[in-house]
Design a protein around this motif. Structure first.
Motif, PDB file in Angstrom:
ATOM      1  N   PHE A 200     -13.073 -29.562 -23.937  1.00 27.25           N
ATOM      2  CA  PHE A 200     -12.020 -30.326 -24.602  1.00 27.25           C
ATOM      3  C   PHE A 200     -12.599 -31.556 -25.269  1.00 27.25           C
ATOM      4  CE2 PHE A 200     -10.276 -28.165 -20.849  1.00 27.25           C
ATOM      5  CZ  PHE A 200      -9.570 -27.189 -21.534  1.00 27.25           C
ATOM      6  N   ASP A 202     -13.308 -32.558 -28.327  1.00 24.73           N
ATOM      7  CA  ASP A 202     -12.664 -33.227 -29.456  1.00 24.73           C
ATOM      8  C   ASP A 202     -11.471 -34.057 -29.009  1.00 24.73           C
ATOM      9  OD1 ASP A 202     -14.486 -32.135 -31.092  1.00 24.73           O
ATOM     10  OD2 ASP A 202     -13.162 -30.633 -31.991  1.00 24.73           O
ATOM     11  N   THR A 203     -10.688 -33.487 -28.098  1.00 26.16           N
ATOM     12  CA  THR A 203      -9.505 -34.200 -27.620  1.00 26.16           C
ATOM     13  C   THR A 203      -9.915 -35.469 -26.891  1.00 26.16           C
ATOM     14  OG1 THR A 203      -8.427 -32.066 -27.341  1.00 26.16           O
ATOM     15  CG2 THR A 203      -7.393 -33.949 -26.271  1.00 26.16           C
ATOM     16  N   SER A 206     -11.175 -38.044 -29.296  1.00 19.56           N
ATOM     17  CA  SER A 206     -10.145 -38.662 -30.120  1.00 19.56           C
ATOM     18  C   SER A 206      -9.393 -39.732 -29.335  1.00 19.56           C
ATOM     19  CB  SER A 206      -9.193 -37.605 -30.690  1.00 19.56           C
ATOM     20  OG  SER A 206      -8.214 -37.259 -29.750  1.00 19.56           O
ATOM     21  N   GLU A 210     -11.875 -42.767 -30.423  1.00 17.83           N
ATOM     22  CA  GLU A 210     -11.390 -42.905 -31.798  1.00 17.83           C
ATOM     23  C   GLU A 210     -10.042 -43.600 -31.905  1.00 17.83           C
ATOM     24  OE1 GLU A 210     -11.640 -38.854 -33.149  1.00 17.83           O
ATOM     25  OE2 GLU A 210     -13.763 -38.815 -32.640  1.00 17.83           O
ATOM     26  N   SER A 211      -9.348 -43.813 -30.776  1.00 20.40           N
ATOM     27  CA  SER A 211      -8.051 -44.483 -30.838  1.00 20.40           C
ATOM     28  C   SER A 211      -8.224 -45.949 -31.174  1.00 20.40           C
ATOM     29  CB  SER A 211      -7.338 -44.398 -29.490  1.00 20.40           C
ATOM     30  OG  SER A 211      -7.043 -43.078 -29.176  1.00 20.40           O
ATOM     31  N   ALA A 212      -7.209 -46.516 -31.833  1.00 18.52           N
ATOM     32  CA  ALA A 212      -7.236 -47.943 -32.165  1.00 18.52           C
ATOM     33  C   ALA A 212      -7.253 -48.770 -30.884  1.00 18.52           C
ATOM     34  CB  ALA A 212      -6.034 -48.304 -33.022  1.00 18.52           C
ATOM     35  N   ASP A 213      -6.483 -48.342 -29.878  1.00 15.70           N
ATOM     36  CA  ASP A 213      -6.483 -49.000 -28.566  1.00 15.70           C
ATOM     37  C   ASP A 213      -6.513 -47.879 -27.534  1.00 15.70           C
ATOM     38  OD1 ASP A 213      -6.034 -50.290 -26.201  1.00 15.70           O
ATOM     39  OD2 ASP A 213      -4.313 -51.453 -26.899  1.00 15.70           O
ATOM     40  N   ALA A 216      -4.497 -48.261 -24.210  1.00 15.27           N
ATOM     41  CA  ALA A 216      -3.042 -48.083 -24.312  1.00 15.27           C
ATOM     42  C   ALA A 216      -2.698 -46.610 -24.503  1.00 15.27           C
ATOM     43  CB  ALA A 216      -2.481 -48.904 -25.467  1.00 15.27           C
ATOM     44  N   GLN A 217      -3.507 -45.922 -25.298  1.00 19.30           N
ATOM     45  CA  GLN A 217      -3.277 -44.512 -25.584  1.00 19.30           C
ATOM     46  C   GLN A 217      -3.448 -43.667 -24.312  1.00 19.30           C
ATOM     47  OE1 GLN A 217      -1.973 -41.847 -28.314  1.00 19.30           O
ATOM     48  NE2 GLN A 217      -2.213 -43.993 -28.701  1.00 19.30           N
ATOM     49  N   LEU A 220      -0.582 -44.186 -21.753  1.00 16.36           N
ATOM     50  CA  LEU A 220       0.627 -43.456 -22.140  1.00 16.36           C
ATOM     51  C   LEU A 220       0.477 -41.966 -21.858  1.00 16.36           C
ATOM     52  CD1 LEU A 220       3.042 -43.985 -24.848  1.00 16.36           C
ATOM     53  CD2 LEU A 220       1.700 -41.942 -25.237  1.00 16.36           C
ATOM     54  N   LEU A 221      -0.665 -41.405 -22.278  1.00 16.08           N
ATOM     55  CA  LEU A 221      -0.894 -39.973 -22.086  1.00 16.08           C
ATOM     56  C   LEU A 221      -0.915 -39.614 -20.605  1.00 16.08           C
ATOM     57  CD1 LEU A 221      -1.349 -39.834 -25.092  1.00 16.08           C
ATOM     58  CD2 LEU A 221      -3.518 -38.693 -24.699  1.00 16.08           C
ATOM     59  N   GLN A 224       2.743 -40.119 -18.896  1.00 15.79           N
ATOM     60  CA  GLN A 224       3.733 -39.134 -19.338  1.00 15.79           C
ATOM     61  C   GLN A 224       3.394 -37.756 -18.798  1.00 15.79           C
ATOM     62  OE1 GLN A 224       4.401 -39.188 -23.571  1.00 15.79           O
ATOM     63  NE2 GLN A 224       5.765 -40.944 -23.394  1.00 15.79           N
ATOM     64  N   ASN A 225       2.094 -37.405 -18.844  1.00 12.78           N
ATOM     65  CA  ASN A 225       1.680 -36.093 -18.387  1.00 12.78           C
ATOM     66  C   ASN A 225       1.855 -35.956 -16.870  1.00 12.78           C
ATOM     67  OD1 ASN A 225      -1.108 -34.444 -17.395  1.00 12.78           O
ATOM     68  ND2 ASN A 225       0.277 -33.422 -18.776  1.00 12.78           N
ATOM     69  N   GLY A 248      12.888 -47.782 -34.085  1.00 14.76           N
ATOM     70  CA  GLY A 248      12.523 -47.842 -32.671  1.00 14.76           C
ATOM     71  C   GLY A 248      12.487 -49.243 -32.107  1.00 14.76           C
TER      72      GLY A 248
ATOM     73  N   ARG B 122      -5.941 -30.419 -32.535  1.00 17.25           N
ATOM     74  CA  ARG B 122      -5.516 -30.052 -31.173  1.00 17.25           C
ATOM     75  C   ARG B 122      -5.149 -28.565 -31.141  1.00 17.25           C
ATOM     76  NH1 ARG B 122      -6.787 -34.654 -31.017  1.00 17.25           N
ATOM     77  NH2 ARG B 122      -8.685 -33.425 -31.025  1.00 17.25           N
ATOM     78  N   GLU B 125      -7.813 -25.973 -30.876  1.00 16.39           N
ATOM     79  CA  GLU B 125      -8.388 -25.692 -29.556  1.00 16.39           C
ATOM     80  C   GLU B 125      -7.670 -24.536 -28.861  1.00 16.39           C
ATOM     81  OE1 GLU B 125      -8.441 -29.545 -27.709  1.00 16.39           O
ATOM     82  OE2 GLU B 125     -10.139 -30.196 -28.905  1.00 16.39           O
ATOM     83  N   GLU B 178       2.895 -30.808 -22.767  1.00 12.29           N
ATOM     84  CA  GLU B 178       2.773 -31.064 -21.324  1.00 12.29           C
ATOM     85  C   GLU B 178       3.335 -32.456 -20.971  1.00 12.29           C
ATOM     86  OE1 GLU B 178       1.975 -27.842 -19.590  1.00 12.29           O
ATOM     87  OE2 GLU B 178       0.784 -29.226 -18.405  1.00 12.29           O
ATOM     88  N   ARG B 187       3.538 -44.039 -32.049  1.00 16.05           N
ATOM     89  CA  ARG B 187       4.077 -45.403 -32.142  1.00 16.05           C
ATOM     90  C   ARG B 187       3.068 -46.386 -31.534  1.00 16.05           C
ATOM     91  NH1 ARG B 187       9.327 -46.350 -33.127  1.00 16.05           N
ATOM     92  NH2 ARG B 187       9.283 -48.148 -31.741  1.00 16.05           N
ATOM     93  N   GLU B 189      -0.230 -45.806 -31.160  1.00 19.48           N
ATOM     94  CA  GLU B 189      -1.460 -45.789 -31.946  1.00 19.48           C
ATOM     95  C   GLU B 189      -1.305 -46.577 -33.255  1.00 19.48           C
ATOM     96  OE1 GLU B 189      -4.314 -44.989 -31.199  1.00 19.48           O
ATOM     97  OE2 GLU B 189      -5.443 -44.575 -33.033  1.00 19.48           O
TER      98      GLU B 189
END
Lengths: 249, 211
Positions: A200, A202-203, A206, A210-213, A216-217, A220-221, A224-225, A248, B122, B125, B178, B187, B189
């Motif tokens: 995985f 590339d994921t 990224s 590669e995220s701006a922050d 924080a990314q 969240l991931l 939530q997951n 929003g 994504r 993959e 998931e 939002r 990012e």
């Protein structure tokens, strides 16, 4: 034998009791407050550089092997080694059907699957139903606590980090396997993480690089997951209706 | 001025015009109550839309094309089936309020390519796998179409599509992979990117093009 275990049990039961009491006086609120953000960001920066300098190069170097049958075999063996612990947690969660399902899976893959190298159970539809002690604590009513980033291991919550420790101590296989088999087991589990990193890639890149922050990314991931995995009620703010609320805010 | 020649009439209970008026009134009351128009399309239409989108995704991930060609395909699928302007505006958040129409338009175009390529990677993959729509239900003010991605040597995973016709067309505006919400992730990012550029939307747009 029984008495030799009791100090461990005593040490474990106190914090568990504490967590449950905490949970009882406050129903688990799903909150996105991040009380450890400063410390977390420092550990996250360390994990990022560890990945950049060690884990990613190893994963890339072994990408060809990792994506092939050998990589799949390593993942299968590692997954099978986790099974006794998963089954134990399903029992602790009172999920008898899942425990039986996973026991069949473990039995088939350990025998016909040659020690878990192959996954005949999965081919028959007996795919893994995952569980861990963090999830068990959730079933017992414990809230997730603050978001934490663990060195090497990555994102977690207070509850799930504690669960990881308990899983390591309670692991039935850990009590059965002796050296050198226990070292092999640990080796397979670690190698399977590298295989996942390669598969995985590339994921992970990224998000982590590669995220701006990326912190924080990742937070969240992960949250939530994890809440989805545990089948938690989704908080109302997760339902975004961009037509009713275009900006929003 | 001439007086209207038609006399006012009382509509009797059996008059079809009366029923039509009542039905119209009920729809209007529905709009007043919810503050939104009653959904004009059905859960089956939402499901059929995602069935078509998923069919195209499956075709692409099993086409054996090189990466660049696949990403181009995904970009096309995204542009046809997603409500890009709404997703872009929501990702930009409160900053979209103060942006000029032309700023918003150029941002939206840069965002369209960025998001299609990002999620295209994504989806790439999933090569060798298959996505299958398994159900659909109303959720809040829209429809949620549930699908499952079956991949080789891996447990299947859950992929949900949020669909609405509020843009005037039936399109999806969010994907939940998931449990991970695309709009929420974007939002965060885009918000972080904007902060780093001190709220400069033009700089953000220029940088999105280079990703």
């Amino acid at each position: 034998m029984f008495f030799s275990l009791s100090p461990v049990a005593a040490r474990l039961s106190l914090p568990i009791l504490g967590l449950c009491l905490l949970a009882a006086c406050a129903a688990p609120p799903v909150s996105d407050a991040d009380p450890y953000e400063d410390a977390n960001r420092r550990v996250h920066a360390f994990n990022q550089s560890l990945d950049r300098n060690l884990i990613r190069p190893v994963a890339r170097g072994s990408a060809g092997v990792a994506r092939g049958p050998v990589g799949q075999g390593v993942r299968n063996v590692a997954g099978n080694l986790f099974m006794p612990s998963v089954i134990l947690n399903k029992v602790l969660q009172g999920k008898a059907e899942d425990a039986v399902h996973n026991t069949w899976r473990f039995a088939l893959n350990t025998t016909i699957g040659l020690g878990g190298l192959f996954d005949p159970a999965g081919a028959m539809g007996l795919t893994e139903r995952d569980a861990d002690f963090g999830g068990t604590l959730h079933t017992w009513g414990a809230g997730e606590g603050g978001f934490v980033v663990l060195p090497v291991l990555g994102p977690s919550t207070e509850r799930d980090a504690f669960g990881k420790v308990v899983d390591t101590v309670l692991d039935p296989l850990g009590h059965v396997l002796k050296s050198p088999e226990s070292h092999w087991a640990r080796g397979f589990k670690a190698a399977s993480k590298v295989v996942d990193r390669a598969r995985f890639g590339d994921t992970v890149d990224s998000i982590l690089h590669e995220s701006a922050d990326s912190y924080a990314q990742m937070r969240l991931l992960y949250l939530q997951n994890r809440r989805f995995e545990l089948g938690q009620e989704v908080a109302d703010d997760a339902f975004i209706d961009p037509y009713a609320d275009p900006y929003g805010d | 001025m001439t007086r209207s020649s038609t006399r006012m009439q009382t509509l009797t209970a059996t008059d079809p015009r009366r029923r039509a008026l009542l039905a119209g009134g009920a729809v209007y009351a529905g709009m007043l109550l919810t503050g939104t128009p009653v959904m004009a399309f059905t859960v089956d239409q939402a499901r059929a839309l995602i069935d078509r989108a998923v069919g195209e995704v499956n075709g692409t991930i099993n086409s054996g094309k090189p990466e660049a060609a696949m990403l181009k395909d995904f970009e096309g699928i995204f542009t046809r089936y997603a409500d890009v302007p709404t997703i872009a505006r929501s990702a930009l958040g409160p900053a979209a309020r103060s942006a000029s129409a032309s700023q918003l338009a150029t941002f939206t175009e840069a965002f369209r390519v960025y998001i299609a390529r990002k999620y295209g990677r994504r989806f790439r993959e999933f090569i060798g796998g298959q996505i299958e729509v398994t159900g659909a239900q109303p959720l809040k003010s829209y429809y949620e179409v549930v699908s499952v991605a079956k991949l080789r040597g891996q447990s299947p995973f859950d992929l949900r599509w949020h669909v609405s016709d509020r843009s005037g067309r039936q399109l999806f505006f969010n994907i939940i992979i998931e449990g991970v919400n695309m709009l929420a992730a974007e939002r965060t990012e885009i918000g972080s990117m904007l902060d780093r550029r001190r709220g400069d939307i033009n700089a953000l747009t220029a940088d999105l093009r280079s990703i």
